[in-house]
Design a protein around this motif. Structure first.
Motif, PDB file in Angstrom:
ATOM      1  N   GLY A 185     -39.909 -27.228 -29.934  1.00 37.87           N
ATOM      2  CA  GLY A 185     -40.746 -27.858 -30.945  1.00 37.87           C
ATOM      3  C   GLY A 185     -41.937 -28.617 -30.415  1.00 37.87           C
ATOM      4  N   VAL A 186     -42.060 -28.716 -29.097  1.00 35.91           N
ATOM      5  CA  VAL A 186     -43.179 -29.463 -28.521  1.00 35.91           C
ATOM      6  C   VAL A 186     -44.254 -28.486 -28.062  1.00 35.91           C
ATOM      7  CG1 VAL A 186     -43.877 -31.174 -26.819  1.00 35.91           C
ATOM      8  CG2 VAL A 186     -41.531 -31.161 -27.675  1.00 35.91           C
ATOM      9  N   GLY A 187     -45.448 -28.647 -28.560  1.00 33.59           N
ATOM     10  CA  GLY A 187     -46.578 -27.829 -28.138  1.00 33.59           C
ATOM     11  C   GLY A 187     -47.567 -28.670 -27.356  1.00 33.59           C
ATOM     12  N   ASN A 188     -48.707 -28.072 -27.076  1.00 32.27           N
ATOM     13  CA  ASN A 188     -49.707 -28.730 -26.241  1.00 32.27           C
ATOM     14  C   ASN A 188     -50.144 -30.085 -26.791  1.00 32.27           C
ATOM     15  OD1 ASN A 188     -51.327 -28.511 -23.847  1.00 32.27           O
ATOM     16  ND2 ASN A 188     -53.112 -28.142 -25.145  1.00 32.27           N
ATOM     17  N   ILE A 189     -50.306 -30.152 -28.094  1.00 29.52           N
ATOM     18  CA  ILE A 189     -50.821 -31.373 -28.712  1.00 29.52           C
ATOM     19  C   ILE A 189     -49.831 -32.528 -28.583  1.00 29.52           C
ATOM     20  CG2 ILE A 189     -51.516 -32.417 -30.897  1.00 29.52           C
ATOM     21  CD1 ILE A 189     -52.469 -29.557 -31.736  1.00 29.52           C
ATOM     22  N   TYR A 190     -48.593 -32.290 -29.028  1.00 30.40           N
ATOM     23  CA  TYR A 190     -47.623 -33.385 -29.012  1.00 30.40           C
ATOM     24  C   TYR A 190     -47.113 -33.683 -27.616  1.00 30.40           C
ATOM     25  CZ  TYR A 190     -47.948 -33.146 -34.048  1.00 30.40           C
ATOM     26  OH  TYR A 190     -48.430 -33.158 -35.326  1.00 30.40           O
TER      27      TYR A 190
ATOM     28  N   TYR B  14     -55.201 -36.258 -27.693  1.00 31.74           N
ATOM     29  CA  TYR B  14     -55.540 -34.844 -27.811  1.00 31.74           C
ATOM     30  C   TYR B  14     -56.900 -34.667 -28.491  1.00 31.74           C
ATOM     31  CZ  TYR B  14     -55.399 -29.916 -28.650  1.00 31.74           C
ATOM     32  OH  TYR B  14     -55.716 -28.599 -28.654  1.00 31.74           O
ATOM     33  N   GLY B  15     -57.773 -33.925 -27.827  1.00 35.78           N
ATOM     34  CA  GLY B  15     -59.091 -33.634 -28.396  1.00 35.78           C
ATOM     35  C   GLY B  15     -60.065 -34.803 -28.342  1.00 35.78           C
ATOM     36  N   ARG B  16     -59.725 -35.858 -27.586  1.00 38.69           N
ATOM     37  CA  ARG B  16     -60.576 -37.063 -27.595  1.00 38.69           C
ATOM     38  C   ARG B  16     -61.333 -37.260 -26.287  1.00 38.69           C
ATOM     39  NH1 ARG B  16     -58.705 -41.994 -28.152  1.00 38.69           N
ATOM     40  NH2 ARG B  16     -60.602 -42.609 -29.210  1.00 38.69           N
ATOM     41  N   GLU B  17     -61.686 -36.172 -25.621  1.00 44.63           N
ATOM     42  CA  GLU B  17     -62.385 -36.285 -24.337  1.00 44.63           C
ATOM     43  C   GLU B  17     -63.593 -37.205 -24.432  1.00 44.63           C
ATOM     44  OE1 GLU B  17     -64.176 -32.682 -22.945  1.00 44.63           O
ATOM     45  OE2 GLU B  17     -64.340 -33.405 -20.887  1.00 44.63           O
TER      46      GLU B  17
ATOM     47  N   ARG C  79     -59.860 -38.284 -20.409  1.00 44.55           N
ATOM     48  CA  ARG C  79     -60.309 -37.135 -19.614  1.00 44.55           C
ATOM     49  C   ARG C  79     -59.646 -35.859 -20.123  1.00 44.55           C
ATOM     50  NH1 ARG C  79     -56.946 -38.838 -14.388  1.00 44.55           N
ATOM     51  NH2 ARG C  79     -54.969 -38.876 -15.504  1.00 44.55           N
ATOM     52  N   ARG C  80     -60.355 -34.758 -19.839  1.00 42.83           N
ATOM     53  CA  ARG C  80     -59.802 -33.444 -20.145  1.00 42.83           C
ATOM     54  C   ARG C  80     -59.666 -32.671 -18.848  1.00 42.83           C
ATOM     55  NH1 ARG C  80     -61.873 -28.164 -23.243  1.00 42.83           N
ATOM     56  NH2 ARG C  80     -63.875 -28.622 -22.295  1.00 42.83           N
ATOM     57  N   GLU C  81     -58.525 -32.049 -18.644  1.00 39.41           N
ATOM     58  CA  GLU C  81     -58.297 -31.271 -17.428  1.00 39.41           C
ATOM     59  C   GLU C  81     -57.819 -29.879 -17.810  1.00 39.41           C
ATOM     60  OE1 GLU C  81     -56.566 -34.173 -14.100  1.00 39.41           O
ATOM     61  OE2 GLU C  81     -55.564 -34.417 -16.020  1.00 39.41           O
ATOM     62  N   ALA C  82     -58.167 -28.908 -16.962  1.00 32.17           N
ATOM     63  CA  ALA C  82     -57.686 -27.547 -17.185  1.00 32.17           C
ATOM     64  C   ALA C  82     -56.193 -27.512 -16.933  1.00 32.17           C
ATOM     65  CB  ALA C  82     -58.402 -26.581 -16.256  1.00 32.17           C
ATOM     66  N   PHE C  83     -55.497 -26.779 -17.791  1.00 29.62           N
ATOM     67  CA  PHE C  83     -54.050 -26.652 -17.661  1.00 29.62           C
ATOM     68  C   PHE C  83     -53.633 -25.318 -18.242  1.00 29.62           C
ATOM     69  CE2 PHE C  83     -49.916 -27.046 -19.825  1.00 29.62           C
ATOM     70  CZ  PHE C  83     -49.105 -27.337 -18.759  1.00 29.62           C
TER      71      PHE C  83
ATOM     72  N   ARG D 111     -55.800 -23.635 -20.608  1.00 23.26           N
ATOM     73  CA  ARG D 111     -56.125 -24.414 -21.793  1.00 23.26           C
ATOM     74  C   ARG D 111     -56.481 -25.818 -21.352  1.00 23.26           C
ATOM     75  NH1 ARG D 111     -50.621 -22.225 -23.763  1.00 23.26           N
ATOM     76  NH2 ARG D 111     -51.873 -20.528 -22.999  1.00 23.26           N
ATOM     77  N   SER D 112     -56.223 -26.828 -22.167  1.00 27.30           N
ATOM     78  CA  SER D 112     -56.654 -28.176 -21.821  1.00 27.30           C
ATOM     79  C   SER D 112     -55.528 -29.185 -21.926  1.00 27.30           C
ATOM     80  CB  SER D 112     -57.790 -28.623 -22.743  1.00 27.30           C
ATOM     81  OG  SER D 112     -58.920 -27.799 -22.568  1.00 27.30           O
ATOM     82  N   SER D 113     -55.593 -30.162 -21.066  1.00 25.57           N
ATOM     83  CA  SER D 113     -54.741 -31.339 -21.199  1.00 25.57           C
ATOM     84  C   SER D 113     -55.645 -32.555 -21.335  1.00 25.57           C
ATOM     85  CB  SER D 113     -53.864 -31.515 -19.960  1.00 25.57           C
ATOM     86  OG  SER D 113     -52.797 -30.612 -19.956  1.00 25.57           O
ATOM     87  N   TYR D 114     -55.253 -33.454 -22.207  1.00 23.61           N
ATOM     88  CA  TYR D 114     -56.003 -34.690 -22.394  1.00 23.61           C
ATOM     89  C   TYR D 114     -55.115 -35.856 -21.973  1.00 23.61           C
ATOM     90  CZ  TYR D 114     -59.037 -31.762 -25.260  1.00 23.61           C
ATOM     91  OH  TYR D 114     -59.874 -30.782 -25.702  1.00 23.61           O
ATOM     92  N   SER D 115     -55.725 -36.799 -21.259  1.00 23.53           N
ATOM     93  CA  SER D 115     -54.951 -37.952 -20.806  1.00 23.53           C
ATOM     94  C   SER D 115     -55.887 -39.099 -20.509  1.00 23.53           C
ATOM     95  CB  SER D 115     -54.152 -37.588 -19.546  1.00 23.53           C
ATOM     96  OG  SER D 115     -55.029 -37.184 -18.513  1.00 23.53           O
ATOM     97  N   CYS D 116     -55.312 -40.278 -20.338  1.00 19.82           N
ATOM     98  CA  CYS D 116     -56.102 -41.447 -19.958  1.00 19.82           C
ATOM     99  C   CYS D 116     -56.059 -41.603 -18.437  1.00 19.82           C
ATOM    100  CB  CYS D 116     -55.544 -42.703 -20.616  1.00 19.82           C
ATOM    101  SG  CYS D 116     -56.325 -44.199 -19.960  1.00 19.82           S
ATOM    102  N   PRO D 117     -57.207 -41.656 -17.804  1.00 25.47           N
ATOM    103  CA  PRO D 117     -57.237 -41.733 -16.336  1.00 25.47           C
ATOM    104  C   PRO D 117     -56.622 -43.032 -15.811  1.00 25.47           C
ATOM    105  CG  PRO D 117     -59.445 -42.018 -17.240  1.00 25.47           C
ATOM    106  CD  PRO D 117     -58.558 -41.608 -18.385  1.00 25.47           C
ATOM    107  N   ARG D 118     -56.601 -44.061 -16.634  1.00 25.48           N
ATOM    108  CA  ARG D 118     -56.067 -45.339 -16.156  1.00 25.48           C
ATOM    109  C   ARG D 118     -54.571 -45.482 -16.496  1.00 25.48           C
ATOM    110  NH1 ARG D 118     -59.518 -50.288 -18.063  1.00 25.48           N
ATOM    111  NH2 ARG D 118     -61.099 -49.022 -16.999  1.00 25.48           N
ATOM    112  N   CYS D 119     -54.206 -45.162 -17.742  1.00 24.69           N
ATOM    113  CA  CYS D 119     -52.796 -45.297 -18.152  1.00 24.69           C
ATOM    114  C   CYS D 119     -51.920 -44.200 -17.564  1.00 24.69           C
ATOM    115  CB  CYS D 119     -52.662 -45.223 -19.671  1.00 24.69           C
ATOM    116  SG  CYS D 119     -53.640 -46.422 -20.570  1.00 24.69           S
ATOM    117  N   GLN D 120     -52.554 -43.058 -17.239  1.00 25.10           N
ATOM    118  CA  GLN D 120     -51.782 -41.904 -16.764  1.00 25.10           C
ATOM    119  C   GLN D 120     -52.378 -41.376 -15.461  1.00 25.10           C
ATOM    120  OE1 GLN D 120     -52.617 -40.278 -20.924  1.00 25.10           O
ATOM    121  NE2 GLN D 120     -50.801 -39.110 -20.343  1.00 25.10           N
TER     122      GLN D 120
END
Length: 286
Positions: free
Chosen positions: A174-179, A246-249, A261-265, A268-277
């Motif tokens: 049930g978990v996809g890229n977004i969640y 997600y989608g907030r680059e 930040r957005r990184e290739a994965f 496709r794309s992964s979105y994450s916070c460079p400081r928190c993550q």
DNA sequence: CCCCGAGCCTGGAGGC
DNA sequence: TGCCTCCAGGCTCGGG
């Protein structure tokens, strides 16, 4: 909008309301690819469903199945762009209408509409309880029988990255890229973190966030089934996701204001916070 | 057995 | 305006 578990659950509830107890009169397959998983072919798919009554609508991960009075079941997956719509027979065909179910009561038709045909339907012989075709799909974390302990242990046994593991439907469904991105952001973990280096508590926290993200999305989405319209594309506007990463680059992190930040994965794309993550320093695998 | 990555698909967006 | 390329990504399957 790509359907993930909350959307599929919303569709399940809508379908349950509109098709349980109804007898299928005739099925039309309008695109062979939509039934490619049904090995005996489209004509057989239609034949075996004629006259059958729908007993229930169930879900495992992102798969739906409809147990029938024959003991068989219709399996459905929405893929990337699939919709299951209930429409009056007089409604014009959708541009990407793939399969049509007419019912003996002459009530609304069930239509499978799918632009990109990643999704599809098939009949599982004797699959009313749980189709063997989807028995390999793990339970989802909202399932009462999902085992947190087993999941934690299995996750830490893996020799892979944590985001990959979250997307592995045989481990947790049930978990996809977004969640996945949303849960990792909440947990403060970068998706490239090695699973075998996670502590037990870290794994439990992550699972808790996955469960929260999915549960909140279902609550947000399951507002109204009064309309004769079961939609997963968000076009009716009732499914409004509130996403933190997600989608907030480039936009500020809602926790620390650092630009997301957005990184290739995996193409496709992964979105994450460079400081928190923060990214893990180096591959921990040997 | 476990892990990885290619490929499936089409329409909308954006560049030139 | 029109053509081109890129992008969205869940899942299966073949290879290592």
């Amino acid at each position: 909008m790509v359907p993930e578990l909350p959307e599929v659950e919303t569709v399940r509830q809508g379908l349950a309301r509109w098709v349980i107890g109804r007898r299928i009169d005739r099925v039309e397959v309008l695109h062979p690819r939509a039934v490619r998983r049904h090995v005996p072919g489209g004509a057989h798919f239609a034949d075996v469903l004629a006259g059958r009554t729908v007993l229930d609508v169930r879900r495992r991960g992102k798969y739906l199945w409809l147990p029938l009075d024959s003991g068989d079941a219709v399996i459905g997956h929405l893929g990337m762009s699939g919709q299951l719509l209930l429409q009056p027979a007089t409604a014009p065909d959708e541009a990407h209408l793939r399969v049509r179910f007419r019912f003996a009561d002459d009530g609304p038709e069930l239509r499978f509409v799918d632009q990109r045909t990643f999704g599809g339907l098939s009949v599982s012989e004797g699959g009313a309880t749980l189709p063997s075709e989807i028995a390999h799909i793990a339970r989802d974390p909202l399932d009462p029988e999902f085992s947190d302990t087993q999941f934690g242990a299995a996750l830490r046994r893996r020799r892979t990255e944590v985001k990959r593991a979250l997307l592995d439907q045989t481990l947790i469904s049930g978990v996809g890229n977004i969640y996945a991105d949303e849960a990792l952001w909440r947990a403060g973990l970068h998706g490239a973190r090695p699973t075998d280096a996670l502590t037990g508590p870290a794994a439990r926290r992550l699972l808790g966030h996955v469960r929260d993200v999915l549960g909140e999305a279902i609550t947000a989405g399951g507002t109204s089934f009064d309309a004769l319209y079961v939609d997963v594309n968000g076009e009716s506007g009732y499914f409004d996701r509130s996403l933190n990463v997600y989608g907030r680059e480039g936009q500020p992190c809602r926790r620390c204001a650092a630009p997301i930040r957005r990184e290739a994965f995996m193409n496709r794309s992964s979105y994450s916070c460079p400081r928190c993550q923060p990214r893990p320093r180096a591959a921990a695998h040997t």
